[in-house]
Design an enzyme around this catalytic site. Structure first.
Site, PDB file in Angstrom:
ATOM      1  N   CYS A 104     -16.048  -2.526 -30.620  1.00  0.00           N
ATOM      2  CA  CYS A 104     -16.715  -1.748 -29.573  1.00  0.00           C
ATOM      3  C   CYS A 104     -16.964  -2.624 -28.331  1.00  0.00           C
ATOM      4  CB  CYS A 104     -17.985  -1.113 -30.114  1.00  0.00           C
ATOM      5  SG  CYS A 104     -18.544   0.302 -29.120  1.00  0.00           S
ATOM      6  N   HIS A 198     -16.087   0.831 -35.247  1.00  0.00           N
ATOM      7  CA  HIS A 198     -17.085  -0.019 -35.886  1.00  0.00           C
ATOM      8  C   HIS A 198     -16.821  -0.199 -37.386  1.00  0.00           C
ATOM      9  CE1 HIS A 198     -20.118  -0.699 -32.730  1.00  0.00           C
ATOM     10  NE2 HIS A 198     -19.891   0.540 -32.334  1.00  0.00           N
ATOM     11  N   GLU A 200     -17.770  -2.523 -39.189  1.00  0.00           N
ATOM     12  CA  GLU A 200     -18.898  -3.238 -39.795  1.00  0.00           C
ATOM     13  C   GLU A 200     -20.068  -2.324 -40.143  1.00  0.00           C
ATOM     14  OE1 GLU A 200     -20.254  -3.009 -35.521  1.00  0.00           O
ATOM     15  OE2 GLU A 200     -18.358  -3.051 -36.613  1.00  0.00           O
TER      16      GLU A 200
END
Length: 284
Positions: A104, A198, A200
């Site tokens: 991002c 994303h 993560e």
């Protein structure tokens, strides 16, 4: 034992706000994900955008096995002291030759530090999921996307996007909302792998992000009222707690690439596996 540095670009107020809602800053979320994937790694967190942050030199950064750049509310096209400090940090990462990965805003920082540009998305926003991501020809052969199917969805919350790629960048994936969803950048001595989405984040964190940004989602035309956002977030949160439930997957229109933690984290796993092959002089 590998040594990782996680760089978060949230301001102190933004870190406090995120902790109040999710219990962690963006860097703390990233560090937890990395510990789960590499239990023996030593992980440090830094805040390069802060006014009192220590300045990292290329020689100092070269002592790490990898650097990770988190997402944040940072707008890289704003000429602010925070943005300038974050870009200076990323240029030092490139100069160090240390392999780096970002998601991002982390991708956007690397893009601008290497000479590309980022813009506010024109009348658009990706919120919740990035849909129907497709690898380019280069991406299909790139280890970052190893194991990805022909098309996939991923967690995403962003209103900015890459406008132009810098010299030394290879486009690896995109979709019909954002042309740049995954990229490799070779700049100075460094190699950066990044994604606009994303990998993560947990689905629970995505649900929290949607609730926090309900007004923005309505303004962007993605929802008519807050109740619609809340309902959507509730289903995503339910999938977080029960990723195997077919009924929840059907309601959201997702498969294991998004619902299962191994599918969501595929790019980070691939980056960690590829670290021994990424040469610190900018060649793989």
């Amino acid at each position: 034992m590998r040594r990782f540095l996680v760089a978060e670009s949230e301001t102190p107020d933004e870190r406090a706000a995120r902790r109040a809602h999710t219990g962690q800053s963006s860097g703390e979320t990233y560090a937890d994900t990395l510990r789960q994937l590499d239990a023996g790694a030593t992980i440090e967190i830094c805040q390069p955008a802060d006014v009192d942050a220590p300045v990292f030199t290329p020689d100092g950064l070269a002592r790490y096995d990898a650097v990770f750049l988190t997402g944040s509310p940072l707008h890289v096209y704003d000429d602010t002291p925070e943005v300038r400090r974050q870009l200076a940090f990323m240029r030092a990462v490139f100069a160090s030759g240390t392999p780096s990965f970002g998601s991002c805003a982390g991708l956007q920082v690397a893009i601008v530090a290497a000479g590309g540009s980022v813009r506010k998305m024109p009348q658009r926003m990706e919120a919740g999921f990035s849909r129907r991501i497709v690898a380019t020809e280069a991406g299909r052969a790139h280890p970052l996307l190893a194991g990805r199917p022909a098309t996939w969805d991923a967690p995403a919350v962003h209103g900015d996007e890459v406008e132009t790629l810098p010299d030394g960048a290879t486009l690896l994936a995109g979709n019909n909302v954002t042309r740049v969803q995954a990229v490799e950048i070779r700049h100075d001595k460094g190699v950066f792998w990044g994604v606009q989405y994303h990998p993560e984040l947990s689905l629970g964190e995505i649900a929290i992000a949607l609730r926090r940004q309900a007004d923005g989602l309505i303004e962007a035309g993605l929802a008519e009222k807050e109740e619609e956002v809340a309902e959507r977030a509730d289903v995503i949160e339910a999938l977080h707690h029960a990723p195997e439930r077919r009924s929840l997957r059907w309601r959201l229109g997702v498969d294991g690439e998004l619902a299962d933690v191994d599918g969501r984290r595929r790019e980070i796993v691939n980056f960690l596996a590829s670290l021994p092959t990424i040469d610190r002089r900018g060649a793989r």
